[in-house]
Write a protein that holds these residues in place. Structure first.
Motif, short mmCIF file in Angstrom:
data_model
loop_
_atom_site.label_atom_id
_atom_site.label_comp_id
_atom_site.label_asym_id
_atom_site.label_seq_id
_atom_site.Cartn_x
_atom_site.Cartn_y
_atom_site.Cartn_z
N VAL A 150 0.86 -1.18 0.00
CA VAL A 150 0.00 0.00 0.00
C VAL A 150 0.90 1.23 0.00
CG1 VAL A 150 -1.92 1.18 1.12
CG2 VAL A 150 -1.68 -1.31 1.36
N GLY A 151 0.84 1.96 -1.11
CA GLY A 151 1.69 3.13 -1.25
C GLY A 151 2.90 2.83 -2.12
N ASP A 175 -2.18 2.47 -4.95
CA ASP A 175 -1.84 3.89 -4.75
C ASP A 175 -2.75 4.71 -5.65
OD1 ASP A 175 -0.53 6.52 -4.76
OD2 ASP A 175 1.17 5.47 -3.85
N ARG A 222 -7.18 4.05 -3.11
CA ARG A 222 -6.76 3.89 -1.73
C ARG A 222 -7.26 2.56 -1.16
NH1 ARG A 222 -5.22 8.57 1.23
NH2 ARG A 222 -5.19 10.44 -0.09
N THR A 224 -9.03 1.02 2.09
CA THR A 224 -9.85 1.51 3.20
C THR A 224 -10.06 0.39 4.21
OG1 THR A 224 -12.01 0.89 2.28
CG2 THR A 224 -11.04 2.96 1.52
N ASP A 239 2.84 -1.45 4.41
CA ASP A 239 2.23 -0.12 4.37
C ASP A 239 3.33 0.93 4.33
OD1 ASP A 239 0.65 2.10 4.54
OD2 ASP A 239 0.23 1.89 6.68
N THR A 241 2.33 4.25 3.41
CA THR A 241 1.57 5.49 3.23
C THR A 241 2.10 6.57 4.17
OG1 THR A 241 -0.11 4.70 4.79
CG2 THR A 241 -0.49 4.29 2.45
N SER A 243 0.13 9.17 5.80
CA SER A 243 -0.82 9.90 6.65
C SER A 243 -1.38 8.95 7.71
CB SER A 243 -1.97 10.48 5.82
OG SER A 243 -2.85 9.47 5.38
N SER A 246 -4.63 7.05 6.56
CA SER A 246 -4.39 5.91 5.68
C SER A 246 -3.83 4.72 6.46
CB SER A 246 -3.42 6.30 4.57
OG SER A 246 -3.97 7.29 3.73
N ARG A 247 -2.91 4.99 7.36
CA ARG A 247 -2.32 3.90 8.14
C ARG A 247 -3.36 3.24 9.04
NH1 ARG A 247 2.58 7.86 9.78
NH2 ARG A 247 3.75 7.75 7.82
N VAL A 250 -5.60 0.96 6.85
CA VAL A 250 -4.91 -0.28 6.46
C VAL A 250 -4.80 -1.21 7.66
CG1 VAL A 250 -2.72 -1.24 5.65
CG2 VAL A 250 -3.64 0.83 4.60
#
Length: 368
Positions: A150-151, A175, A222, A224, A239, A241, A243, A246-247, A250
């Motif tokens: 993710v990211g 992403d 994204r 969610t 992960d 990411t 922010s 976002s974390r 996840v």
């Protein structure tokens, strides 16, 4: 004297070992000759000088010969270690090539991920296979693994490159952002020509170029907290990411799907890595960070800045921990992973710390 010179020159023709043998013979002859001459003071001094000087020369030649032999054996072992088919190919007679041979097709992901490694894969992953802790069995586990990253930014770039190169069989890249010029200072998976493209698609293209044996699925969106089914279709989530929202999303999806989450974070000169796995006794991210930071306390990279090499260090460390986990290295007891551990890296002062972390009773996300 002429006989000694002739012996040394003859030994030189046979290499360093031959020279050492010749010098040893001359030295022993000189020691014996001086010893038989008796106790004159001059002879005693010459005897001592000859013994010490010749002995030192022999030690130096012997050490050099030993190092040369070890290097030769290392080169020979590196050429064939872990690749028994290479020795057979080297001894087999060469078959004549057909006229105007057709170009070889680009290799692709194997249809059966649980089958044996192909010759091309054996060559590609040779440095993994010779590792005692990983070996061929670990490489097959990597090929059968399913990974969600993710990211695809600063942390995702080295993670994706190294795990694609390592041969992780199925990698999903999620992403929703596009490549911008300011990303290229640290997001090394992209080039100038990628500016404006979705990061997930540009990263997937780079990974396929790097290793056609892996299957890469880009998701331009994204992740969610409702993506439990997507997360459950993977063995591990990484992960990267940038922010808290976002974390947290996840983490919630991973907790619900009972899938371990390997998360990294960076800011300015500092970074951290931790494995969150409440399904197997560890904490989740919310156990450590139940509330978002106060406004202005945790600035983004755009606001606070980040040194370009730092994401490479943290992302590469995340990739290493993922390889250890997916290949079964930590499960076999050959090494230790980051379950219930957090690593903090201070790039400005070159300091690394390792902390023990634990589940928080009453956590609203994992219920520890």
């Amino acid at each position: 004297m002429l006989g000694a010179v002739a012996a040394v020159l003859t030994g030189w023709r046979f290499g360093l070992r031959g020279l050492a043998v010749a010098v040893a013979a001359v030295w022993l002859g000189g020691v014996a000759w001086l010893f038989t001459r008796g106790g004159a003071s001059g002879d005693l001094a010459r005897f001592a000088w000859w013994t010490v000087t010749g002995g030192a020369l022999l030690l130096a030649l012997g050490y050099a010969a030993l190092i040369g032999e070890l290097r030769r054996r290392t080169r020979d072992a590196g050429a064939t270690a872990g690749l028994p088919y290479r020795a057979a190919l080297a001894q087999a007679p060469a078959a004549p090539l057909p006229p105007n041979p057709e170009p070889l097709a680009e290799p692709g992901p194997p249809a059966d991920l649980s089958g044996p490694l192909s010759d091309d894969e054996l060559d590609r992953y040779a440095r993994h296979i010779v590792l005692r802790e990983l070996g061929g069995a670990g490489q097959r586990r990597l090929r059968a693994a399913r990974l969600l990253v993710v990211g695809a930014g600063g942390l995702g770039a080295p993670v994706l490159l190294y795990l694609a190169a390592a041969g992780v069989g199925r990698i999903t890249v999620a992403d929703d952002d596009t490549v911008s010029l300011s990303n290229l200072q640290r997001q090394v998976i992209f080039g100038t020509a990628d500016i404006g493209r979705p990061k997930a698609e540009a990263a997937a293209e780079a990974m396929r170029r790097l290793n056609p044996h892996v299957t890469v699925s880009p998701l331009v969106r994204r992740i969610t907290a409702d993506d439990t089914a997507l997360v459950a279709d993977h063995d591990l989530v990484l992960d990267g990411t940038d922010s808290f929202a976002s974390r947290a999303a996840v983490n919630a999806a991973c907790v619900a799907a009972r899938v371990p989450l390997l998360a990294g974070a960076i800011a300015q000169w500092e970074g951290q890595i931790a494995l969150y796995d409440p399904a197997r006794g560890g904490p989740c991210l919310a156990c450590l960070f139940p509330e978002p930071p106060a406004p202005g306390l945790a600035l983004s990279c755009a606001e606070a800045g980040v040194v370009g090499a730092l994401p490479g260090i943290i992302g590469s460390s995340m990739a290493l921990e993922a390889i250890k986990l997916l290949a079964g290295v930590t499960g076999s007891g050959a090494g230790e992973g980051l379950r219930e551990r957090m690593v903090l890296i201070d790039g400005l002062w070159g300091d690394t710390r390792r902390l023990r972390i634990a589940a928080r009773p009453g956590c609203a996300v994992c219920g520890a």
